[in-house]
Design a protein around this motif. Structure first.
Motif, PDB file in Angstrom:
ATOM      1  N   ALA A 188       0.834  -1.210   0.000  1.00  0.00           N
ATOM      2  CA  ALA A 188       0.000   0.000   0.000  1.00  0.00           C
ATOM      3  C   ALA A 188       0.866   1.256   0.000  1.00  0.00           C
ATOM      4  O   ALA A 188       0.533   2.258  -0.649  1.00  0.00           O
ATOM      5  CB  ALA A 188      -0.921  -0.010   1.221  1.00  0.00           C
ATOM      6  N   GLU A 189       1.999   1.202   0.686  1.00  0.00           N
ATOM      7  CA  GLU A 189       2.918   2.347   0.735  1.00  0.00           C
ATOM      8  C   GLU A 189       3.571   2.564  -0.633  1.00  0.00           C
ATOM      9  O   GLU A 189       3.838   3.700  -1.034  1.00  0.00           O
ATOM     10  CB  GLU A 189       3.993   2.081   1.789  1.00  0.00           C
ATOM     11  CG  GLU A 189       4.953   3.225   2.030  1.00  0.00           C
ATOM     12  CD  GLU A 189       4.301   4.454   2.647  1.00  0.00           C
ATOM     13  OE1 GLU A 189       4.767   5.572   2.353  1.00  0.00           O
ATOM     14  OE2 GLU A 189       3.319   4.297   3.406  1.00  0.00           O
ATOM     15  N   MET A 190       3.813   1.487  -1.366  1.00  0.00           N
ATOM     16  CA  MET A 190       4.491   1.586  -2.657  1.00  0.00           C
ATOM     17  C   MET A 190       3.683   2.364  -3.690  1.00  0.00           C
ATOM     18  O   MET A 190       4.264   2.969  -4.600  1.00  0.00           O
ATOM     19  CB  MET A 190       4.806   0.180  -3.198  1.00  0.00           C
ATOM     20  CG  MET A 190       5.925  -0.540  -2.458  1.00  0.00           C
ATOM     21  SD  MET A 190       6.168  -2.243  -3.055  1.00  0.00           S
ATOM     22  CE  MET A 190       6.798  -1.955  -4.718  1.00  0.00           C
ATOM     23  N   VAL A 191       2.341   2.333  -3.587  1.00  0.00           N
ATOM     24  CA  VAL A 191       1.528   3.002  -4.610  1.00  0.00           C
ATOM     25  C   VAL A 191       1.326   4.486  -4.312  1.00  0.00           C
ATOM     26  O   VAL A 191       0.761   5.211  -5.140  1.00  0.00           O
ATOM     27  CB  VAL A 191       0.139   2.326  -4.760  1.00  0.00           C
ATOM     28  CG1 VAL A 191       0.284   0.892  -5.208  1.00  0.00           C
ATOM     29  CG2 VAL A 191      -0.663   2.409  -3.475  1.00  0.00           C
ATOM     30  N   LYS A 246       6.493   3.081  -6.660  1.00  0.00           N
ATOM     31  CA  LYS A 246       7.335   1.932  -7.001  1.00  0.00           C
ATOM     32  C   LYS A 246       6.686   0.926  -7.953  1.00  0.00           C
ATOM     33  O   LYS A 246       7.382   0.116  -8.550  1.00  0.00           O
ATOM     34  CB  LYS A 246       7.772   1.216  -5.712  1.00  0.00           C
ATOM     35  CG  LYS A 246       8.615   2.074  -4.773  1.00  0.00           C
ATOM     36  CD  LYS A 246       9.840   2.625  -5.470  1.00  0.00           C
ATOM     37  CE  LYS A 246      10.762   3.398  -4.535  1.00  0.00           C
ATOM     38  NZ  LYS A 246      10.192   4.701  -4.164  1.00  0.00           N
ATOM     39  N   PRO A 247       5.347   0.867  -8.091  1.00  0.00           N
ATOM     40  CA  PRO A 247       4.767  -0.013  -9.113  1.00  0.00           C
ATOM     41  C   PRO A 247       5.025   0.528 -10.517  1.00  0.00           C
ATOM     42  O   PRO A 247       5.364   1.710 -10.653  1.00  0.00           O
ATOM     43  CB  PRO A 247       3.268  -0.013  -8.786  1.00  0.00           C
ATOM     44  CG  PRO A 247       3.175   0.468  -7.376  1.00  0.00           C
ATOM     45  CD  PRO A 247       4.307   1.460  -7.232  1.00  0.00           C
ATOM     46  N   PRO A 248       4.851  -0.324 -11.544  1.00  0.00           N
ATOM     47  CA  PRO A 248       4.367  -1.701 -11.458  1.00  0.00           C
ATOM     48  C   PRO A 248       5.401  -2.628 -10.823  1.00  0.00           C
ATOM     49  O   PRO A 248       6.605  -2.467 -11.046  1.00  0.00           O
ATOM     50  CB  PRO A 248       4.112  -2.073 -12.919  1.00  0.00           C
ATOM     51  CG  PRO A 248       5.007  -1.163 -13.711  1.00  0.00           C
ATOM     52  CD  PRO A 248       5.095   0.113 -12.941  1.00  0.00           C
ATOM     53  N   ALA A 249       4.893  -3.581 -10.039  1.00  0.00           N
ATOM     54  CA  ALA A 249       5.786  -4.460  -9.288  1.00  0.00           C
ATOM     55  C   ALA A 249       5.340  -5.909  -9.396  1.00  0.00           C
ATOM     56  O   ALA A 249       4.141  -6.203  -9.439  1.00  0.00           O
ATOM     57  CB  ALA A 249       5.835  -4.037  -7.819  1.00  0.00           C
TER      58      ALA A 249
END
Length: 355
Positions: free
Chosen positions: A130-133, A141-144
């Motif tokens: 959730a933090e990555m988006v 950081k996505p797409p992952a």
């Protein structure tokens, strides 16, 4: 430069334009044809390209590559491709001595997109994803790709994201339109379809060998079109699919049956790490390894304890600290854990050798 009618595909369950000049086949198809010369004539074959050639060293399937090399007619030229081979020169010497094939070694060690490695010991996997988006296009950081080591774990990981918004601006409308159009034609009516549909609408895909091919292809297409933030997958995707991402997340570092799990092989880790960083989109790739959830909970609990000074003179704070110390969670017996030093060892480990 080849036209569509010049290229064919042959696998165990699918054949398209099988008489074409250029055939893309699985390794077992090549070996099967070499073992039946009365049915398949190789006199007109000029070259064979073997991708993911590190599979030569796999105990179960490596014999397919080894037998194919020994059975190929002399006139067939070879190109062997791999990003994770540690003893290429030695292998080429063996190939020259045992099979009379003289190949040139073309080797490089630089990545077009540098990678950064992150150990996540303070956040549970759903919280970290959730933090990555969050953030803007540059900081997100996505797409992952989120790697798990069995199919059930893929579904369980995707289910843990239920209720969380994993979509970024601009994804929801086109994604929903595509999913709804397919659903109207009954695309999701079979097998894991209904479950996959719900997960896809949250911006998360699932990809493993147990899914129907049409569902796997859909996940690949949506991911490549940047309509999914995450693809939860098994490591087979790293070994055989060109599905690059900005980031790679390893939900665990151990693989195997319960009680007998081992650290993943360095060659497999290199395959997964290598998916992080897209040359045409990213200036930096990111590889995240998530600590076991028990270790995360222990870490968080210790942080709570440290908020109360050890030398406090306040009786209430002393009692509160003592109570927290007494309730510190511990690792469970019979559960195997992984660590940051193991993650670091995979980053510096030499690629697997061809044996």
């Amino acid at each position: 430069g080849f036209s569509r009618n010049q290229i064919g595909l042959v696998t165990g369950n699918r054949s398209v334009n099988s008489k074409a000049n250029v055939l893309v086949v699985v390794a077992e198809i090549l070996l099967n044809r070499l073992l039946h010369p009365e049915a398949f004539d190789f006199t007109g074959v000029s070259a064979v390209v073997m991708d993911e050639f590190h599979s030569f060293a796999e105990p179960e399937r490596g014999i397919v590559w080894e037998l194919s090399l020994s059975l190929l007619p002399e006139q067939v030229r070879l190109m062997l491709l791999s990003a994770t081979v540690g003893n290429a020169s030695l292998f080429l010497s063996w190939l020259r001595q045992q099979h009379g094939r003289d190949l040139t070694l073309v080797q490089g060690n630089e990545r077009r997109v540098p990678q950064e490695y992150h150990w996540i010991g303070e956040e549970l996997l759903p919280d970290h994803l959730a933090e990555m988006v969050r953030g803007d296009e540059d900081s997100r950081k996505p797409p992952a790709l989120v790697f798990c080591f069995d199919r059930a774990k893929c579904w369980a990981t995707a289910d843990r994201l239920r209720g969380r918004d994993m979509l970024v601006e601009g994804q929801q409308a086109p994604l929903a339109a595509k999913i709804d159009a397919l659903a109207a034609d009954g695309f999701f009516d079979h097998g894991a379809g209904p479950k996959l549909k719900r997960i896809l609408l949250r911006g998360v895909g699932v990809h493993h060998a147990g899914l129907l091919p049409k569902y796997r292809r859909l996940v690949e297409e949506l991911f490549q079109e940047k309509l999914l933030s995450f693809c939860v997958c098994t490591e087979t995707l790293a070994a055989g699919m060109n599905l690059p991402a900005r980031s790679v997340v390893l939900a665990e570092l151990l693989k195997g049956p319960k009680g007998k799990k081992k650290l993943i092989a360095a060659s497999n880790a290199n395959q997964m790490f290598g998916r992080a960083g897209r040359p045409q989109f990213d200036t930096q790739g990111h590889v995240f390894a998530i600590a076991h959830e028990d270790d995360v909970k222990i870490h968080r609990h210790k942080q709570k304890i440290e908020q109360i000074p050890e030398d406090t003179k306040d009786p209430k704070l002393m009692a509160a600290r003592k109570k927290l110390v007494k309730k510190t969670p511990k690792r469970r017996e019979g559960v195997q854990y992984w660590s940051e030093p193991q993650f670091e060892s995979l980053q510096t480990a030499e690629p697997g050798k061809l044996v």
